[in-house]
Enzyme design. Sequence first.
Site, PDB file in Angstrom:
ATOM      1  N   GLU A 176       5.199  -7.525  -8.092  1.00 51.80           N
ATOM      2  CA  GLU A 176       4.309  -6.367  -8.284  1.00 51.80           C
ATOM      3  C   GLU A 176       3.618  -5.976  -6.981  1.00 51.80           C
TER       4      GLU A 176
ATOM      5  N   LEU B  14       3.000   0.094 -12.995  1.00 54.19           N
ATOM      6  CA  LEU B  14       2.564  -1.069 -12.203  1.00 54.19           C
ATOM      7  C   LEU B  14       1.049  -1.134 -12.064  1.00 54.19           C
TER       8      LEU B  14
ATOM      9  N   GLN C 289     -18.595 -35.212  -0.460  1.00 53.46           N
ATOM     10  CA  GLN C 289     -18.938 -33.832  -0.093  1.00 53.46           C
ATOM     11  C   GLN C 289     -17.705 -32.951   0.096  1.00 53.46           C
TER      12      GLN C 289
ATOM     13  N   SER D 207      10.442  -4.445  -1.874  1.00 56.79           N
ATOM     14  CA  SER D 207       9.174  -3.793  -1.515  1.00 56.79           C
ATOM     15  C   SER D 207       9.346  -2.286  -1.383  1.00 56.79           C
TER      16      SER D 207
ATOM     17  N   ASN E 258      19.003  -5.102  -2.845  1.00 61.99           N
ATOM     18  CA  ASN E 258      18.731  -4.669  -1.465  1.00 61.99           C
ATOM     19  C   ASN E 258      17.408  -3.931  -1.297  1.00 61.99           C
ATOM     20  N   HIS E 259      16.644  -3.781  -2.389  1.00 56.50           N
ATOM     21  CA  HIS E 259      15.424  -2.967  -2.303  1.00 56.50           C
ATOM     22  C   HIS E 259      14.333  -3.538  -3.201  1.00 56.50           C
TER      23      HIS E 259
HETATM   24  P1  TGC Z   1       4.551   6.525  -1.571  1.00 54.35           P
HETATM   25  O1  TGC Z   1       4.888   7.648  -0.646  1.00 54.35           O
HETATM   26  O2  TGC Z   1       3.396   5.694  -1.276  1.00 54.35           O
HETATM   27  O3  TGC Z   1       4.448   7.089  -3.057  1.00 54.35           O
HETATM   28  C1  TGC Z   1       5.527   7.775  -3.660  1.00 54.35           C
HETATM   29  C2  TGC Z   1       5.003   8.494  -4.896  1.00 54.35           C
HETATM   30  O4  TGC Z   1       4.435   7.542  -5.800  1.00 54.35           O
HETATM   31  C3  TGC Z   1       3.035   7.837  -6.010  1.00 54.35           C
HETATM   32  N1  TGC Z   1       2.322   6.557  -6.049  1.00 54.35           N
HETATM   33  C4  TGC Z   1       1.636   6.150  -7.114  1.00 54.35           C
HETATM   34  N2  TGC Z   1       1.406   6.720  -8.308  1.00 54.35           N
HETATM   35  C5  TGC Z   1       0.676   6.041  -9.201  1.00 54.35           C
HETATM   36  N3  TGC Z   1       0.180   4.805  -8.936  1.00 54.35           N
HETATM   37  C6  TGC Z   1       0.391   4.198  -7.758  1.00 54.35           C
HETATM   38  N4  TGC Z   1      -0.073   2.960  -7.534  1.00 54.35           N
HETATM   39  C7  TGC Z   1       1.150   4.864  -6.775  1.00 54.35           C
HETATM   40  N5  TGC Z   1       1.563   4.565  -5.531  1.00 54.35           N
HETATM   41  C8  TGC Z   1       2.280   5.614  -5.089  1.00 54.35           C
HETATM   42  C9  TGC Z   1       2.635   8.663  -4.813  1.00 54.35           C
HETATM   43  O5  TGC Z   1       1.506   9.456  -5.101  1.00 54.35           O
HETATM   44  C10 TGC Z   1       3.892   9.485  -4.601  1.00 54.35           C
HETATM   45  O6  TGC Z   1       3.901  10.465  -5.613  1.00 54.35           O
HETATM   46  P2  TGC Z   1       4.611  11.897  -5.368  1.00 54.35           P
HETATM   47  O7  TGC Z   1       4.422  12.603  -6.665  1.00 54.35           O
HETATM   48  O8  TGC Z   1       3.888  12.497  -4.200  1.00 54.35           O
HETATM   49  O9  TGC Z   1       6.049  11.603  -5.048  1.00 54.35           O
HETATM   50  O10 TGC Z   1       5.879   5.643  -1.687  1.00 54.35           O
HETATM   51  P3  TGC Z   1       6.519   4.666  -0.684  1.00 54.35           P
HETATM   52  O11 TGC Z   1       7.982   4.670  -0.926  1.00 54.35           O
HETATM   53  O12 TGC Z   1       6.012   4.918   0.712  1.00 54.35           O
HETATM   54  O13 TGC Z   1       5.888   3.331  -1.278  1.00 54.35           O
HETATM   55  C11 TGC Z   1       5.472   2.347  -0.490  1.00 54.35           C
HETATM   56  C12 TGC Z   1       4.821   1.210  -1.303  1.00 54.35           C
HETATM   57  C13 TGC Z   1       4.783   0.003  -0.440  1.00 54.35           C
HETATM   58  C14 TGC Z   1       3.410   1.617  -1.670  1.00 54.35           C
HETATM   59  C15 TGC Z   1       5.544   0.906  -2.604  1.00 54.35           C
HETATM   60  O14 TGC Z   1       6.885   1.033  -2.464  1.00 54.35           O
HETATM   61  C16 TGC Z   1       5.189  -0.414  -3.247  1.00 54.35           C
HETATM   62  O15 TGC Z   1       4.167  -0.536  -3.926  1.00 54.35           O
HETATM   63  N6  TGC Z   1       6.054  -1.435  -3.138  1.00 54.35           N
HETATM   64  C17 TGC Z   1       5.923  -2.654  -3.902  1.00 54.35           C
HETATM   65  C18 TGC Z   1       7.029  -2.691  -4.929  1.00 54.35           C
HETATM   66  C19 TGC Z   1       6.583  -3.295  -6.218  1.00 54.35           C
HETATM   67  O16 TGC Z   1       5.427  -3.449  -6.523  1.00 54.35           O
HETATM   68  N7  TGC Z   1       7.548  -3.647  -7.013  1.00 54.35           N
HETATM   69  C20 TGC Z   1       7.250  -4.192  -8.312  1.00 54.35           C
HETATM   70  C21 TGC Z   1       8.489  -4.395  -9.128  1.00 54.35           C
HETATM   71  S1  TGC Z   1       8.106  -4.721 -10.805  1.00 54.35           S
HETATM   72  C22 TGC Z   1       7.608  -6.291 -10.824  1.00 54.35           C
HETATM   73  O17 TGC Z   1       7.485  -6.938  -9.853  1.00 54.35           O
HETATM   74  C23 TGC Z   1       7.310  -6.847 -12.142  1.00 54.35           C
HETATM   75  S2  TGC Z   1       6.925  -8.502 -12.147  1.00 54.35           S
HETATM   76  C24 TGC Z   1       6.503  -8.578 -13.764  1.00 54.35           C
HETATM   77  C25 TGC Z   1       5.969  -9.857 -14.197  1.00 54.35           C
HETATM   78  O18 TGC Z   1       6.795 -10.757 -14.437  1.00 54.35           O
HETATM   79  O19 TGC Z   1       4.739  -9.949 -14.391  1.00 54.35           O
HETATM   80  P1  FAD Z   2      11.210  -7.999   0.360  1.00 52.34           P
HETATM   81  O1  FAD Z   2      10.883  -6.593   0.050  1.00 52.34           O
HETATM   82  O2  FAD Z   2      12.499  -8.302   1.019  1.00 52.34           O
HETATM   83  O3  FAD Z   2      10.017  -8.590   1.249  1.00 52.34           O
HETATM   84  C1  FAD Z   2      10.094  -9.864   1.878  1.00 52.34           C
HETATM   85  C2  FAD Z   2       8.843 -10.069   2.714  1.00 52.34           C
HETATM   86  O4  FAD Z   2       8.754  -9.059   3.727  1.00 52.34           O
HETATM   87  C3  FAD Z   2       7.544  -9.975   1.901  1.00 52.34           C
HETATM   88  O5  FAD Z   2       6.636 -10.936   2.345  1.00 52.34           O
HETATM   89  C4  FAD Z   2       7.039  -8.569   2.213  1.00 52.34           C
HETATM   90  O6  FAD Z   2       5.634  -8.461   2.110  1.00 52.34           O
HETATM   91  C5  FAD Z   2       7.509  -8.391   3.636  1.00 52.34           C
HETATM   92  N1  FAD Z   2       7.687  -6.969   3.955  1.00 52.34           N
HETATM   93  C6  FAD Z   2       8.561  -6.088   3.418  1.00 52.34           C
HETATM   94  N2  FAD Z   2       8.404  -4.884   3.942  1.00 52.34           N
HETATM   95  C7  FAD Z   2       7.396  -4.971   4.843  1.00 52.34           C
HETATM   96  C8  FAD Z   2       6.741  -4.042   5.692  1.00 52.34           C
HETATM   97  N3  FAD Z   2       7.076  -2.762   5.744  1.00 52.34           N
HETATM   98  N4  FAD Z   2       5.746  -4.496   6.475  1.00 52.34           N
HETATM   99  C9  FAD Z   2       5.368  -5.805   6.424  1.00 52.34           C
HETATM  100  N5  FAD Z   2       5.929  -6.732   5.626  1.00 52.34           N
HETATM  101  C10 FAD Z   2       6.935  -6.305   4.850  1.00 52.34           C
HETATM  102  N6  FAD Z   2      10.931  -6.750 -10.260  1.00 52.34           N
HETATM  103  C11 FAD Z   2      11.098  -5.855 -11.279  1.00 52.34           C
HETATM  104  O7  FAD Z   2      11.460  -4.704 -11.049  1.00 52.34           O
HETATM  105  N7  FAD Z   2      10.884  -6.222 -12.579  1.00 52.34           N
HETATM  106  C12 FAD Z   2      10.504  -7.482 -12.924  1.00 52.34           C
HETATM  107  O8  FAD Z   2      10.304  -7.774 -14.108  1.00 52.34           O
HETATM  108  C13 FAD Z   2      10.342  -8.450 -11.885  1.00 52.34           C
HETATM  109  N8  FAD Z   2      10.043  -9.731 -12.195  1.00 52.34           N
HETATM  110  C14 FAD Z   2      10.060 -10.682 -11.210  1.00 52.34           C
HETATM  111  C15 FAD Z   2       9.954 -12.035 -11.544  1.00 52.34           C
HETATM  112  C16 FAD Z   2      10.034 -13.016 -10.573  1.00 52.34           C
HETATM  113  C17 FAD Z   2      10.011 -14.449 -10.952  1.00 52.34           C
HETATM  114  C18 FAD Z   2      10.174 -12.633  -9.199  1.00 52.34           C
HETATM  115  C19 FAD Z   2      10.242 -13.662  -8.111  1.00 52.34           C
HETATM  116  C20 FAD Z   2      10.259 -11.302  -8.854  1.00 52.34           C
HETATM  117  C21 FAD Z   2      10.231 -10.313  -9.850  1.00 52.34           C
HETATM  118  N9  FAD Z   2      10.426  -8.958  -9.535  1.00 52.34           N
HETATM  119  C22 FAD Z   2      10.563  -8.035 -10.541  1.00 52.34           C
HETATM  120  C23 FAD Z   2      10.725  -8.565  -8.168  1.00 52.34           C
HETATM  121  C24 FAD Z   2       9.501  -8.465  -7.265  1.00 52.34           C
HETATM  122  O9  FAD Z   2       8.750  -7.329  -7.578  1.00 52.34           O
HETATM  123  C25 FAD Z   2       9.986  -8.447  -5.803  1.00 52.34           C
HETATM  124  O10 FAD Z   2      10.436  -9.751  -5.508  1.00 52.34           O
HETATM  125  C26 FAD Z   2       8.881  -8.014  -4.854  1.00 52.34           C
HETATM  126  O11 FAD Z   2       8.557  -6.661  -5.038  1.00 52.34           O
HETATM  127  C27 FAD Z   2       9.268  -8.245  -3.383  1.00 52.34           C
HETATM  128  O12 FAD Z   2      10.527  -7.705  -3.115  1.00 52.34           O
HETATM  129  P2  FAD Z   2      11.638  -8.606  -2.388  1.00 52.34           P
HETATM  130  O13 FAD Z   2      11.715  -9.904  -3.109  1.00 52.34           O
HETATM  131  O14 FAD Z   2      12.870  -7.804  -2.284  1.00 52.34           O
HETATM  132  O15 FAD Z   2      11.062  -8.920  -0.955  1.00 52.34           O
END
Ligand code: TGC
Ligand code: FAD
Length: 397
Positions: A376, A251, A292, A142, A139-140
């Site tokens: 990511e 990240l 082209q 982004s 459920n969580h």
């Molecule tokens: P926000 O208020 O922005 O920040 C909360 C706290 O976190 C700190 N922070 C960071 N620190 C270090 N590096 C960064 N890039 C940071 N960004 C934020 C910030 O300073 C704050 O710290 P503190 O001490 O004041 O509490 O938090 P928010 O909840 O409003 O965040 C919003 C947002 C959109 C930026 C964030 O939630 C986000 O980046 N969402 C994307 C989620 C994501 O990237 N998920 C990745 C899952 S892992 C994955 O996908 C692996 S795939 C691996 C693969 O197969 O390659």
């Molecule tokens: P959602 O958060 O539901 O978002 C759906 C769409 O809505 C997106 O286009 C997004 O940009 C948009 N959206 C959401 N919120 C907003 C907003 N506020 N404003 C505008 N647009 C918005 N995660 C891990 O923790 N570890 C891993 O190793 C990992 N590996 C992965 C491997 C694969 C193959 C895949 C597909 C995903 C993996 N992930 C992993 C998860 C990945 O990080 C999430 O899929 C990603 O962060 C997006 O989250 P969600 O799928 O829940 O989409």
Amino acid sequence: PVPFDWQDPLGAKNLYTDEELAIAETAESYCQERMFPRVLEAYRNEDYDRKILEEMGELGLLGATIQGYECAGVSSVASGLITRAVERVDSGYRSGMSVQSSLVMGGIDDFGTEEQKQKFLPGMAKGKTLGCFGLTEPNHGSDPGSMETTAKPHPTKKGYFSLSGSKTWITNSPIADVMLVWAKLQSTGKIRGFLVERKDCPPGTLSTPKLGNKNGLRASITGMIQLDECPVPEANMFPDIEGLRGPFSCLNSARYGIAWGTMGALEDCIDRARTYALERKQFKGNPLAKYQLVQKKLADAATDAAYGILAAYQVGRLKDEGKASPEMISMIKRQNCDRALVNARVLQEIFGGNAVSDEYHIGRHVSNLFVTQTYEGQSDIHALILGRAITGIQAFC
Ligand code: TGC
Ligand code: FAD
């Protein structure tokens, strides 16, 4: 005049040190000679060979920027060049490596205790111990700050936490020996990092089912992490880091790697599309490359790849000097993923009907690159991170 090199249009090679060039060569040779021959079958059968990480470990390619603990201690640019070489073969292979190197080893190196580092890093550097990173929940995605997974004192085991919750879309989870799980400590409501060791989880407290039938990233293995009152020793919690800064710091490194990696995938698309365009003849025996519209597709893609490499290089150098902000990483992660996907989709057209055959590889890259743009931090989320930094106004909710 200096001759133009279409494979390195802006001469990025001139910026790398001799050591970085040597590391890139080692990685490229391994990837092309030993990884590439496996990718088609792996992708067809969704069959990730964990030996790949062991082989990369033997070459010193895992956790490569970490100093000590049997890691190579190379520059961020060198690690980017490794990532680019791996993703030139397949984004899924790069994914398996990124999770191991940046998300888990990087997390342990940044936030672990000395005991945790000694215990996990050497085995992970060799690719003998495999890791995964559990942040996303059903459920969580982004918005990981709203996670529901909790950790509370274990009701019967002294010195243990009890973890319950579900993580999904987790790269490597079905084969991981150690899972870096982010959970909210019930007493404080703050997010903490826990190293969950599969071998120590009693039956029924941990399951990691595979998520199959993916239409992208099929050469990597993805699954869930389901925890049901799973006992985890207190010694396996990261001691000091709390809140989202923990997972987001991990990240930063992985997102930086993706910026390089996607350029490798795009470069492979350019190379293949160019070769195809030179060989395939249509209309009076002319190669497609003579037209082209085809040349423009190649020129656009080569330009974006060259710019993307230079941007990743710049952030890599700043990273090593401690001058890279998270927003810089958001910028290159978003831009390089987006441009790689857009260009790969356009280059796919050059192959005509043959693009549909997996033996031409381009369709695989296109499907993979959709995933890189999504995980990511999906590209629009990175746009909002940048928008916040530019305007000072948060637009997430
Ligand atoms: P926000 O208020 O922005 O920040 C909360 C706290 O976190 C700190 N922070 C960071 N620190 C270090 N590096 C960064 N890039 C940071 N960004 C934020 C910030 O300073 C704050 O710290 P503190 O001490 O004041 O509490 O938090 P928010 O909840 O409003 O965040 C919003 C947002 C959109 C930026 C964030 O939630 C986000 O980046 N969402 C994307 C989620 C994501 O990237 N998920 C990745 C899952 S892992 C994955 O996908 C692996 S795939 C691996 C693969 O197969 O390659
Ligand atoms: P959602 O958060 O539901 O978002 C759906 C769409 O809505 C997106 O286009 C997004 O940009 C948009 N959206 C959401 N919120 C907003 C907003 N506020 N404003 C505008 N647009 C918005 N995660 C891990 O923790 N570890 C891993 O190793 C990992 N590996 C992965 C491997 C694969 C193959 C895949 C597909 C995903 C993996 N992930 C992993 C998860 C990945 O990080 C999430 O899929 C990603 O962060 C997006 O989250 P969600 O799928 O829940 O989409």
